[in-house]
Design a protein around this motif. Structure first.
Motif, PDB file in Angstrom:
ATOM      1  N   GLY A 128      -4.306 -10.129   2.338  1.00 19.80           N
ATOM      2  CA  GLY A 128      -5.402  -9.976   2.146  1.00 19.80           C
ATOM      3  C   GLY A 128      -5.712  -8.520   3.025  1.00 19.80           C
ATOM      4  O   GLY A 128      -5.825  -8.266   3.473  1.00 19.80           O
ATOM      5  N   ALA A 129      -6.348  -7.423   1.426  1.00 18.68           N
ATOM      6  CA  ALA A 129      -7.116  -6.533   1.280  1.00 18.68           C
ATOM      7  C   ALA A 129      -6.157  -5.843   2.847  1.00 18.68           C
ATOM      8  O   ALA A 129      -7.532  -4.672   3.816  1.00 18.68           O
ATOM      9  CB  ALA A 129      -7.999  -7.023   1.697  1.00 18.68           C
ATOM     10  N   ALA A 130      -4.863  -5.183   3.109  1.00 23.26           N
ATOM     11  CA  ALA A 130      -4.595  -5.010   3.784  1.00 23.26           C
ATOM     12  C   ALA A 130      -3.413  -3.497   3.647  1.00 23.26           C
ATOM     13  O   ALA A 130      -3.373  -3.166   4.632  1.00 23.26           O
ATOM     14  CB  ALA A 130      -3.381  -5.380   5.129  1.00 23.26           C
ATOM     15  N   GLY A 131      -3.746  -3.443   2.058  1.00 18.99           N
ATOM     16  CA  GLY A 131      -2.835  -1.567   2.142  1.00 18.99           C
ATOM     17  C   GLY A 131      -1.903  -1.491   2.100  1.00 18.99           C
ATOM     18  O   GLY A 131      -1.269  -2.666   2.119  1.00 18.99           O
ATOM     19  N   VAL A 132      -1.665  -0.713   2.745  1.00 19.19           N
ATOM     20  CA  VAL A 132       0.140  -0.080   2.660  1.00 19.19           C
ATOM     21  C   VAL A 132       0.650  -0.900   3.970  1.00 19.19           C
ATOM     22  O   VAL A 132       1.489  -0.012   4.233  1.00 19.19           O
ATOM     23  CB  VAL A 132      -0.256   1.350   2.630  1.00 19.19           C
ATOM     24  N   VAL A 133       0.258  -2.037   4.551  1.00 19.75           N
ATOM     25  CA  VAL A 133       0.468  -1.896   6.199  1.00 19.75           C
ATOM     26  C   VAL A 133       1.785  -2.631   5.817  1.00 19.75           C
ATOM     27  O   VAL A 133       2.857  -2.588   6.597  1.00 19.75           O
ATOM     28  CB  VAL A 133       0.016  -3.395   6.810  1.00 19.75           C
ATOM     29  N   ASP A 157      -4.604  -9.653  -1.864  1.00 18.30           N
ATOM     30  CA  ASP A 157      -6.257  -9.633  -2.718  1.00 18.30           C
ATOM     31  C   ASP A 157      -5.631  -8.463  -2.756  1.00 18.30           C
ATOM     32  O   ASP A 157      -5.671  -7.634  -1.847  1.00 18.30           O
ATOM     33  CB  ASP A 157      -7.017  -9.928  -0.925  1.00 18.30           C
ATOM     34  N   GLU A 158      -6.566  -7.254  -3.910  1.00 15.80           N
ATOM     35  CA  GLU A 158      -6.731  -5.884  -4.163  1.00 15.80           C
ATOM     36  C   GLU A 158      -7.175  -6.372  -5.557  1.00 15.80           C
ATOM     37  O   GLU A 158      -8.367  -6.800  -5.719  1.00 15.80           O
ATOM     38  CB  GLU A 158      -4.856  -5.569  -4.540  1.00 15.80           C
ATOM     39  N   CYS A 159      -7.797  -4.552  -5.716  1.00 12.35           N
ATOM     40  CA  CYS A 159      -8.329  -4.025  -6.789  1.00 12.35           C
ATOM     41  C   CYS A 159      -7.115  -3.346  -7.663  1.00 12.35           C
ATOM     42  O   CYS A 159      -6.056  -2.794  -7.568  1.00 12.35           O
ATOM     43  CB  CYS A 159      -9.876  -3.580  -6.558  1.00 12.35           C
ATOM     44  N   TYR A 160      -7.774  -3.551  -8.938  1.00 13.11           N
ATOM     45  CA  TYR A 160      -6.895  -2.439  -9.962  1.00 13.11           C
ATOM     46  C   TYR A 160      -7.427  -1.409 -10.354  1.00 13.11           C
ATOM     47  O   TYR A 160      -9.352  -1.752 -10.040  1.00 13.11           O
ATOM     48  CB  TYR A 160      -6.199  -3.164 -10.884  1.00 13.11           C
ATOM     49  N   LEU A 161      -7.511  -0.258 -11.252  1.00 15.98           N
ATOM     50  CA  LEU A 161      -8.088   1.397 -11.444  1.00 15.98           C
ATOM     51  C   LEU A 161      -8.747   0.784 -12.683  1.00 15.98           C
ATOM     52  O   LEU A 161      -7.661   0.844 -13.982  1.00 15.98           O
ATOM     53  CB  LEU A 161      -7.404   2.152 -10.893  1.00 15.98           C
ATOM     54  N   PRO A 162      -9.923   0.488 -12.972  1.00 16.65           N
ATOM     55  CA  PRO A 162      -9.801  -0.269 -14.628  1.00 16.65           C
ATOM     56  C   PRO A 162      -8.867   1.704 -15.599  1.00 16.65           C
ATOM     57  O   PRO A 162      -8.945   2.322 -14.849  1.00 16.65           O
ATOM     58  CB  PRO A 162     -11.491   0.397 -14.486  1.00 16.65           C
ATOM     59  N   GLU A 163      -9.017   1.247 -16.947  1.00 11.50           N
ATOM     60  CA  GLU A 163      -8.335   1.884 -17.090  1.00 11.50           C
ATOM     61  C   GLU A 163      -9.321   3.297 -17.962  1.00 11.50           C
ATOM     62  O   GLU A 163      -9.011   4.872 -18.075  1.00 11.50           O
ATOM     63  CB  GLU A 163      -8.409   1.831 -18.907  1.00 11.50           C
ATOM     64  N   ASN A 164     -10.435   3.565 -17.716  1.00 10.55           N
ATOM     65  CA  ASN A 164     -11.530   4.772 -17.853  1.00 10.55           C
ATOM     66  C   ASN A 164     -11.494   5.043 -16.599  1.00 10.55           C
ATOM     67  O   ASN A 164     -13.093   5.986 -16.631  1.00 10.55           O
ATOM     68  CB  ASN A 164     -13.575   3.635 -18.351  1.00 10.55           C
ATOM     69  N   VAL A 165     -11.266   5.275 -15.639  1.00 12.14           N
ATOM     70  CA  VAL A 165     -11.688   5.671 -14.514  1.00 12.14           C
ATOM     71  C   VAL A 165     -10.052   6.062 -13.928  1.00 12.14           C
ATOM     72  O   VAL A 165      -8.809   5.563 -13.872  1.00 12.14           O
ATOM     73  CB  VAL A 165     -12.060   4.468 -13.380  1.00 12.14           C
ATOM     74  N   LYS A 166     -10.623   7.217 -13.259  1.00  9.36           N
ATOM     75  CA  LYS A 166      -9.419   8.674 -12.590  1.00  9.36           C
ATOM     76  C   LYS A 166      -9.239   8.326 -11.496  1.00  9.36           C
ATOM     77  O   LYS A 166     -10.124   7.845 -11.217  1.00  9.36           O
ATOM     78  CB  LYS A 166      -9.425   9.504 -12.857  1.00  9.36           C
ATOM     79  N   GLN A 167      -7.767   8.311 -10.560  1.00  5.31           N
ATOM     80  CA  GLN A 167      -7.827   8.196  -9.129  1.00  5.31           C
ATOM     81  C   GLN A 167      -8.775   9.199  -8.295  1.00  5.31           C
ATOM     82  O   GLN A 167      -9.393   8.700  -7.723  1.00  5.31           O
ATOM     83  CB  GLN A 167      -6.790   8.441  -8.679  1.00  5.31           C
ATOM     84  N   SER A 168      -9.088  10.260  -9.139  1.00  9.49           N
ATOM     85  CA  SER A 168      -9.750  11.475  -8.640  1.00  9.49           C
ATOM     86  C   SER A 168     -11.156  11.171  -8.089  1.00  9.49           C
ATOM     87  O   SER A 168     -11.939  11.668  -7.896  1.00  9.49           O
ATOM     88  CB  SER A 168      -9.284  12.987  -9.567  1.00  9.49           C
ATOM     89  N   ASP A 169     -11.748  10.093  -9.189  1.00  4.38           N
ATOM     90  CA  ASP A 169     -12.612   9.862  -9.204  1.00  4.38           C
ATOM     91  C   ASP A 169     -12.884   9.002  -8.355  1.00  4.38           C
ATOM     92  O   ASP A 169     -14.383   8.497  -7.972  1.00  4.38           O
ATOM     93  CB  ASP A 169     -13.589   8.607 -10.624  1.00  4.38           C
TER      94      ASP A 169
END
Length: 266
Positions: A128-133, A157-169
């Motif tokens: 759950g929500a532990a990132g890159v461990v 537990d993660e989230c994904y990047l919506p298609e209309n959002v860039k990583q740089s945002d």
């Protein structure tokens, strides 16, 4: 090796430096639920898992044991929680006793990378929500897959990047987020069937007043530490800002996965 582990742990905790790690228990002392929402995880199990008698669950990066205790309580499951923070494990043991599931819950202080290398035979694994461990997403899935039986489930537990959002945002996020399609492709490549996703925007997400209350606690504790450790003011301020940015990221990533339930089928 230990330095690498500490670096990953710092990233997962939104810390800019490993120097902050000894202060994390103090900063988070006002919380029991760290990371995943226990109710969301229990709901996913109810919806997607044909719960066997004596279900065995491994809760990795379990924090203070909120998910472990709730799963044990609701399903009469045997749960083992692992976290690298001994203060968290001590608190988890207390909560298990408080909820009358001490006989079902076992908690151990340790590195989750060692746990996935040694633990086997579980029906469900929770991360759950532990990132890159556990490494990059593909590595993480392979490591989690190893601890569950064929037909077992992993809850992530993660989230994904919506298609209309860039990583740089996304401001100051600690690692690259994947799109929904990228996650789906990774599951397929790992021999996992995606059987259920709980989208959290209608639940108690960081966009709610609960997040404001949580930030107030963290900010207050950071100020207390800064008053005692004057040379570390910038470090504590950076942590508060990183936590705030994490809340903003979860708000932008409108489709937060509160428990991505995948079944191991190969």
């Amino acid at each position: 090796m230990q330095e690498e582990i500490d670096d990953k742990l710092a990233v997962s905790l939104s810390a800019d430096t490993t120097e902050l790690l000894p202060f994390v228990p103090y900063l988070l002392q006002d919380f029991w639920e760290l990371g995943s929402d226990p109710i969301a995880m229990c709901c996913l199990i109810e919806k997607q898992v044909d719960v066997p008698s004596g279900m065995k669950v491994l809760d990795l990066a379990c924090g203070k044991g909120a998910v472990s205790v709730r799963i044990a309580e609701r399903f009469n499951a045997r749960v083992k929680g692992v976290d690298i923070m001994p203060e968290f494990i001590k608190y988890a043991l207390q909560k298990a006793a408080e909820y009358n599931v001490a006989g079902l819950c076992g908690f151990a202080t340790g590195d989750v990378n060692e746990a996935v290398a040694n633990e086997r035979g579980y029906d469900v694994v929770v991360f759950g929500a532990a990132g890159v461990v556990l490494g990059e997403p593909a590595q993480m899935l392979d490591k989690l897959k190893a601890v569950i039986n064929t037909g077992g489930h992993m809850l992530i537990d993660e989230c994904y990047l919506p298609e209309n959002v860039k990583q740089s945002d996304l401001k100051s996020n600690s690692y690259e987020l994947l799109t929904e399609k990228q996650w789906a492709d990774l599951f397929g490549q790992a021999g996992l069937e995606l059987v259920g996703v709980d989208f959290g925007k209608d639940n108690n997400t960081p966009a709610s007043g609960c997040a404001d209350e949580g930030m107030a606690f963290i900010t207050a504790r950071a100020k207390e530490l800064a008053s005692k450790h004057h040379g570390k003011n910038a470090m504590f301020e950076a942590y508060v800002n990183n936590q705030l940015n994490e809340y903003v990221i979860w708000t932008i990533c409108l489709f937060a996965l509160l428990g991505c339930c995948a079944r191991h089928f190969d």
